[in-house]
Design an enzyme around this catalytic site. Structure first.
Site, PDB file in Angstrom:
ATOM      1  N   GLU A 292      -0.311   4.430  -5.889  1.00 37.57           N
ATOM      2  CA  GLU A 292       1.132   4.456  -5.426  1.00 37.57           C
ATOM      3  C   GLU A 292       1.740   2.969  -5.837  1.00 37.57           C
ATOM      4  O   GLU A 292       0.978   2.038  -5.870  1.00 37.57           O
ATOM      5  CB  GLU A 292       1.127   4.344  -4.030  1.00 37.57           C
ATOM      6  CG  GLU A 292       2.398   3.945  -3.173  1.00 37.57           C
ATOM      7  CD  GLU A 292       2.355   3.685  -1.542  1.00 37.57           C
ATOM      8  OE1 GLU A 292       1.069   3.283  -1.369  1.00 37.57           O
ATOM      9  OE2 GLU A 292       3.399   4.125  -1.072  1.00 37.57           O
TER      10      GLU A 292
ATOM     11  N   ASN B   1      10.256   6.099  -3.182  1.00 36.03           N
ATOM     12  CA  ASN B   1       8.807   5.694  -3.406  1.00 36.03           C
ATOM     13  C   ASN B   1       8.072   6.970  -4.413  1.00 36.03           C
ATOM     14  O   ASN B   1       8.036   7.798  -3.681  1.00 36.03           O
ATOM     15  CB  ASN B   1       8.052   5.249  -2.203  1.00 36.03           C
ATOM     16  CG  ASN B   1       6.469   5.089  -2.343  1.00 36.03           C
ATOM     17  OD1 ASN B   1       5.897   4.991  -3.495  1.00 36.03           O
ATOM     18  ND2 ASN B   1       6.004   4.103  -1.371  1.00 36.03           N
TER      19      ASN B   1
ATOM     20  N   LYS C 191       8.298  10.347  -2.202  1.00 38.83           N
ATOM     21  CA  LYS C 191       7.461  10.104  -0.744  1.00 38.83           C
ATOM     22  C   LYS C 191       8.495  10.678   0.274  1.00 38.83           C
ATOM     23  O   LYS C 191       9.548   9.981   0.555  1.00 38.83           O
ATOM     24  CB  LYS C 191       6.928   8.618  -0.696  1.00 38.83           C
ATOM     25  CG  LYS C 191       6.026   8.466   0.530  1.00 38.83           C
ATOM     26  CD  LYS C 191       5.602   6.944   0.498  1.00 38.83           C
ATOM     27  CE  LYS C 191       4.426   6.761   1.499  1.00 38.83           C
ATOM     28  NZ  LYS C 191       4.034   5.153   1.407  1.00 38.83           N
TER      29      LYS C 191
ATOM     30  N   GLU D 176       8.670   0.057   4.652  1.00 36.68           N
ATOM     31  CA  GLU D 176       9.186   1.116   3.630  1.00 36.68           C
ATOM     32  C   GLU D 176      10.294   2.039   4.145  1.00 36.68           C
ATOM     33  O   GLU D 176      10.953   2.454   3.396  1.00 36.68           O
ATOM     34  CB  GLU D 176       7.855   2.291   3.277  1.00 36.68           C
ATOM     35  CG  GLU D 176       6.851   1.427   2.705  1.00 36.68           C
ATOM     36  CD  GLU D 176       5.727   2.650   2.220  1.00 36.68           C
ATOM     37  OE1 GLU D 176       4.426   2.643   2.652  1.00 36.68           O
ATOM     38  OE2 GLU D 176       6.163   3.418   1.532  1.00 36.68           O
TER      39      GLU D 176
ATOM     40  N   CYS E 176       0.306   8.232  -0.397  1.00 33.50           N
ATOM     41  CA  CYS E 176      -0.154   7.242   0.604  1.00 33.50           C
ATOM     42  C   CYS E 176       0.142   7.852   2.043  1.00 33.50           C
ATOM     43  O   CYS E 176      -0.701   8.700   2.401  1.00 33.50           O
ATOM     44  CB  CYS E 176       0.526   5.973   0.547  1.00 33.50           C
ATOM     45  SG  CYS E 176      -0.543   4.730   1.355  1.00 33.50           S
TER      46      CYS E 176
ATOM     47  N   ASN F 185      -1.378   2.437  -1.127  1.00 31.61           N
ATOM     48  CA  ASN F 185      -1.663   0.945  -0.726  1.00 31.61           C
ATOM     49  C   ASN F 185      -1.776   1.072   0.624  1.00 31.61           C
ATOM     50  O   ASN F 185      -0.674   1.132   1.550  1.00 31.61           O
ATOM     51  CB  ASN F 185      -0.431   0.377  -1.056  1.00 31.61           C
ATOM     52  CG  ASN F 185      -0.267   0.141  -2.626  1.00 31.61           C
ATOM     53  OD1 ASN F 185       0.339  -0.927  -3.144  1.00 31.61           O
ATOM     54  ND2 ASN F 185      -0.447   1.151  -3.399  1.00 31.61           N
TER      55      ASN F 185
HETATM   56  N1  ING Z   1       0.440   2.804   3.568  1.00 31.52           N
HETATM   57  C1  ING Z   1      -0.264   3.095   4.738  1.00 31.52           C
HETATM   58  C2  ING Z   1      -0.841   4.346   4.763  1.00 31.52           C
HETATM   59  O1  ING Z   1      -0.509   5.198   5.532  1.00 31.52           O
HETATM   60  C3  ING Z   1      -0.564   2.587   7.156  1.00 31.52           C
HETATM   61  C4  ING Z   1       0.682   2.856   6.055  1.00 31.52           C
HETATM   62  C5  ING Z   1      -1.389   1.689   7.051  1.00 31.52           C
HETATM   63  C6  ING Z   1      -0.342   3.525   8.043  1.00 31.52           C
HETATM   64  C7  ING Z   1      -2.644   1.704   8.345  1.00 31.52           C
HETATM   65  C8  ING Z   1      -1.338   3.665   9.304  1.00 31.52           C
HETATM   66  C9  ING Z   1      -2.291   2.574   9.304  1.00 31.52           C
HETATM   67  O2  ING Z   1      -2.096   4.432   4.372  1.00 31.52           O
HETATM   68  C10 ING Z   1       1.623   3.489   2.953  1.00 31.52           C
HETATM   69  N2  ING Z   1       1.896   2.746   1.981  1.00 31.52           N
HETATM   70  O3  ING Z   1       2.014   4.546   3.492  1.00 31.52           O
END
Ligand code: ING
Length: 319
Positions: A46, A106, A123, A142, A168, A193
């Site tokens: 991503e 995204n 996304k 985001e 993601c 990410n």
């Molecule tokens: N990043 C994360 C993901 O869903 C996140 C956001 C981080 C959600 C940690 C929950 C816990 O992997 C992205 N870019 O969506």
């Protein structure tokens, strides 16, 4: 083999000062290794061209923010990637920040070995927040920098495979996989990410890798499809992100997994006969699914009132 040797090109950290040119050079090195390992298709992460900028606060329209998006795809900085892939005869999935008129997405694309873009995905599940909150250890904005994807979850017939995409946070939502499963998807490519250590409660930070594999193995198994997932990982501007890029079979097993937090290629023979077999028995959707029992999934956004069956219908004596 009825399928394709799939590579996942995990990428280590991209710092704010790293130029697209240096990042694309790293990606072309990974393509060369993929070729040497017999890959016909490679998945990049991503937002693969820049550092993960939603960790910072900008106003929409800020010049520094706008610089993270791509005006065109391919553009001058990404053309060498398309050229290398074409020269090597490799298709690829690429995640990047897309300018689409006034909209910002995204986005991910599937590029065929010829360089033709077979399809695009934007996304849908945008995690985090739209407004900054200084009390947080780190931001995840985001919802501030991207519009909700407007293309649904399409599946494309390309490179001899029914191929879908997500990005993601999408991988954490079972609906993502099921909408593609209902199109007969055989391989889902995705990049991520995933920051850790932003003050998550309980043991969530320590469970980040567990949740990563749990949700993708479930999605692959429930929809009898391959999942090829590429992390951008390592420490970007002081913020750690998980690695654990992996390739998962339609029977839910991890068949390849990254061992580092750097640029690293993993690969696996993705045989579509296995996907098709897995769709004929346990997860033969046409034979076993009962949509009439699933209505709340589409009719509701969040949890609502209890849904109580009629007590008479349940044959309960106080009916
Ligand atoms: N990043 C994360 C993901 O869903 C996140 C956001 C981080 C959600 C940690 C929950 C816990 O992997 C992205 N870019 O969506």
């Amino acid at each position: 083999m009825d399928g394709i040797v799939t590579g996942v090109a995990q990428m280590g950290a991209i710092q704010k000062a790293d130029t697209r040119e240096t990042v694309v050079a790293r990606m072309t090195e990974l393509l060369r290794e993929a070729k040497a390992r017999g890959c016909g298709f490679v998945v990049f992460p991503e937002l693969a061209l820049t550092t993960f900028f939603p960790r910072w606060v900008y106003d929409r329209g800020d010049a520094e923010l706008e610089a993270f998006y791509e005006d065109t795809m391919p553009g001058p900085a990404t053309r060498p990637l398309f050229d290398m892939a074409r020269d090597l005869g490799i298709g690829f999935y690429l995640g990047y920040a897309e300018k689409a008129g006034a909209k910002r997405f995204n986005t991910a694309i599937l590029v065929e070995p010829s360089g033709r873009i077979a399809g695009k995905y934007r996304k849908v599940h945008l995690p985090g927040h739209a407004e900054p909150d200084p009390s947080r250890l780190g931001e995840h904005l985001e919802k501030r920098y991207f519009d909700v994807g407007d293309l649904g979850f399409p599946v494309y017939e390309t490179m001899g495979v029914k191929m879908g995409m997500c990005i993601c946070n999408d991988r954490r939502w079972p609906e993502t996989y099921r909408v593609m499963g209902l199109q007969g998807v055989e391989l889902i490519a995705l990049g991520y990410n995933t920051p850790t250590g932003l003050g998550e409660p309980y043991q969530a930070a320590a469970q980040a890798n567990f949740h990563n594999s749990l949700t993708m193995q479930a999605g692959a198994y429930h929809n009898a499809c391959w999942v090829a997932a590429a992390a951008k990982c390592g420490v970007e501007e002081g913020f750690p992100m998980i690695g654990q890029s992996m390739i998962i079979s339609p029977l839910g097993e991890v068949v390849a997994q990254a061992a580092t937090l750097e640029d690293e290629l993993i690969a696996a023979r993705c045989d579509m006969k296995m996907a098709r077999y897995a769709k004929t028995e346990i997860f033969n959707l046409a034979r076993h699914r009962r949509p009439e029992a699933y209505r709340p999934i589409v009719e509701r956004v969040g949890a609502g009132d209890l849904i109580q069956p009629d007590r008479k219908q349940m044959g309960l004596d106080d009916a």
